[in-house]
Design a protein around this motif. Sequence first.
Motif: not given
Length: 126
Positions: A36-47
């Motif tokens: 299992m993993g956690w990722f994040r994505q901010a506006p205008g940026k890649e995951r």
Amino acid sequence: QVQLVESGGGLVQAGGSLRLSCAASASGRTFSSYAMGWFRQAPGKEREFVAAISGSGSSTTYADSVKGRFPISRDNAKNTVYLQMNTLKPEDTAVYYCAASKRVIAITRVYEYEYWGRGTQVTVSS
């Protein structure tokens, strides 16, 4: 097939904490057979990768930006993975996604994960 539902996001001040949860429903394979993993994505940026945990929970890996602040854990009896987010910073603001991989070992690349949740928003104010 795995369905993932994240919860626990919200608005918090810098320095605060949140705990994200990801509930999984799996058919055909037990939850413990998935990394299992956690990722994040901010506006205008890649995951981007945040943290991952092996199927058994014995191995974890972290992005340098969160190491020491965001411990990942899992409860295989509850089919749930957690991300405890401490000492939050404004740059941690993003949509956070939970993901599952058939590879069992803790892995860091987006393309290695077959299943994804819809994400939960985390906003850290300064």
